[in-house]
Design a protein around this motif. Sequence first.
Motif, PDB file in Angstrom:
ATOM      1  N   LEU A 183       1.729  -9.033   4.695  1.00 37.27           N
ATOM      2  CA  LEU A 183       2.811 -10.016   4.596  1.00 37.27           C
ATOM      3  C   LEU A 183       4.169  -9.333   4.579  1.00 37.27           C
ATOM      4  O   LEU A 183       5.107  -9.782   5.243  1.00 37.27           O
ATOM      5  N   LYS A 184       4.282  -8.246   3.825  1.00 34.59           N
ATOM      6  CA  LYS A 184       5.539  -7.497   3.764  1.00 34.59           C
ATOM      7  C   LYS A 184       5.907  -7.000   5.163  1.00 34.59           C
ATOM      8  O   LYS A 184       7.053  -7.123   5.591  1.00 34.59           O
ATOM      9  N   ALA A 185       4.950  -6.448   5.879  1.00 34.77           N
ATOM     10  CA  ALA A 185       5.209  -5.921   7.224  1.00 34.77           C
ATOM     11  C   ALA A 185       5.638  -7.038   8.181  1.00 34.77           C
ATOM     12  O   ALA A 185       6.505  -6.837   9.024  1.00 34.77           O
ATOM     13  N   ARG A 186       5.057  -8.209   8.022  1.00 30.89           N
ATOM     14  CA  ARG A 186       5.392  -9.321   8.919  1.00 30.89           C
ATOM     15  C   ARG A 186       6.747  -9.932   8.590  1.00 30.89           C
ATOM     16  O   ARG A 186       7.541 -10.255   9.465  1.00 30.89           O
ATOM     17  N   ASP A 188       9.177  -8.550   6.662  1.00 26.30           N
ATOM     18  CA  ASP A 188      10.238  -7.546   6.541  1.00 26.30           C
ATOM     19  C   ASP A 188       9.827  -6.310   7.341  1.00 26.30           C
ATOM     20  O   ASP A 188       9.538  -5.253   6.781  1.00 26.30           O
ATOM     21  N   PRO A 189       9.760  -6.427   8.680  1.00 22.28           N
ATOM     22  CA  PRO A 189       9.223  -5.339   9.505  1.00 22.28           C
ATOM     23  C   PRO A 189      10.007  -4.034   9.400  1.00 22.28           C
ATOM     24  O   PRO A 189       9.448  -2.970   9.661  1.00 22.28           O
ATOM     25  N   ASN A 190      11.259  -4.102   9.009  1.00 23.06           N
ATOM     26  CA  ASN A 190      12.046  -2.874   8.866  1.00 23.06           C
ATOM     27  C   ASN A 190      12.043  -2.339   7.434  1.00 23.06           C
ATOM     28  O   ASN A 190      12.745  -1.400   7.127  1.00 23.06           O
ATOM     29  N   TRP A 191      11.287  -2.992   6.559  1.00 27.47           N
ATOM     30  CA  TRP A 191      11.141  -2.582   5.158  1.00 27.47           C
ATOM     31  C   TRP A 191      12.502  -2.429   4.479  1.00 27.47           C
ATOM     32  O   TRP A 191      12.769  -1.470   3.763  1.00 27.47           O
ATOM     33  N   LEU A 192      13.383  -3.406   4.708  1.00 30.03           N
ATOM     34  CA  LEU A 192      14.733  -3.379   4.151  1.00 30.03           C
ATOM     35  C   LEU A 192      14.806  -3.968   2.745  1.00 30.03           C
ATOM     36  O   LEU A 192      15.642  -3.563   1.947  1.00 30.03           O
ATOM     37  N   LEU A 193      13.963  -4.948   2.474  1.00 32.31           N
ATOM     38  CA  LEU A 193      14.018  -5.631   1.187  1.00 32.31           C
ATOM     39  C   LEU A 193      13.255  -4.851   0.118  1.00 32.31           C
ATOM     40  O   LEU A 193      12.109  -4.471   0.318  1.00 32.31           O
ATOM     41  N   ASN A 194      13.918  -4.618  -0.993  1.00 31.02           N
ATOM     42  CA  ASN A 194      13.290  -3.976  -2.148  1.00 31.02           C
ATOM     43  C   ASN A 194      12.608  -2.654  -1.756  1.00 31.02           C
ATOM     44  O   ASN A 194      11.433  -2.463  -2.026  1.00 31.02           O
ATOM     45  N   ALA A 230       9.715  -0.311  -3.714  1.00 31.74           N
ATOM     46  CA  ALA A 230       9.198  -1.047  -4.849  1.00 31.74           C
ATOM     47  C   ALA A 230       7.917  -1.778  -4.463  1.00 31.74           C
ATOM     48  O   ALA A 230       7.871  -2.493  -3.476  1.00 31.74           O
ATOM     49  N   PHE A 231       6.915  -1.586  -5.223  1.00 32.93           N
ATOM     50  CA  PHE A 231       5.603  -2.224  -5.157  1.00 32.93           C
ATOM     51  C   PHE A 231       4.813  -1.883  -3.903  1.00 32.93           C
ATOM     52  O   PHE A 231       3.788  -1.239  -4.008  1.00 32.93           O
ATOM     53  N   ILE A 232       5.205  -2.350  -2.753  1.00 28.58           N
ATOM     54  CA  ILE A 232       4.412  -2.096  -1.545  1.00 28.58           C
ATOM     55  C   ILE A 232       5.178  -1.125  -0.656  1.00 28.58           C
ATOM     56  O   ILE A 232       6.253  -1.417  -0.180  1.00 28.58           O
ATOM     57  N   PHE A 233       4.609   0.004  -0.463  1.00 25.24           N
ATOM     58  CA  PHE A 233       5.234   1.010   0.405  1.00 25.24           C
ATOM     59  C   PHE A 233       4.181   1.845   1.063  1.00 25.24           C
ATOM     60  O   PHE A 233       3.035   1.765   0.804  1.00 25.24           O
TER      61      PHE A 233
END
Length: 166
Positions: free
Chosen positions: A149-152, A154-160, A163-166
């Motif tokens: 879900l994070k990848a979909r 926030d594909p550029n991993w800009l949010l947070n 933190a938590f999912i990386f």
Amino acid sequence: AEGIPEDVEAELGQVRQALRAAGAPDVLETEAISGTDLWVAMTGGSAERMLQARIGVPAKDLPAYLESQIALLEQGPFIADIAAGIVSSVAPAGADADQDKARAWVEALRRPALALDGYAIVTTLPEPLQQAIDRWGYHADGYSIMKALKARLDPNWLLNPGAFIF
């Protein structure tokens, strides 16, 4: 403790009785400051620069966890939320700058928490330890779904970031 005044008083009465029966020292009770205010006072207001952990176990298991970990916890400031089964702890002096001591401290808190179906996460991590310490210590059952879900979303991993999912 928080909630309906009668429930809070009943809960605190049980806690007082249990502490007296266990021979615990007198406990500071106050309504004048919040838990956050107390934590800031206990850490000298510099908690954001210290290695800190939050440990959560089933509330019924918190007394046993505290008893088994008290020698380690007392090396730095800590506070226990008995009703919630949560302990916030600061690593002893020096552990925030020594990778081996930091890892050992985190793992010593984490192992017994995980054995109780709880967790021990690192909430504050000084810069020198960022790459050396695993903040989470485990992946929840839904980790792969959360990561997808994070990848979909926030594909550029800009949010947070970080933190938590990386």
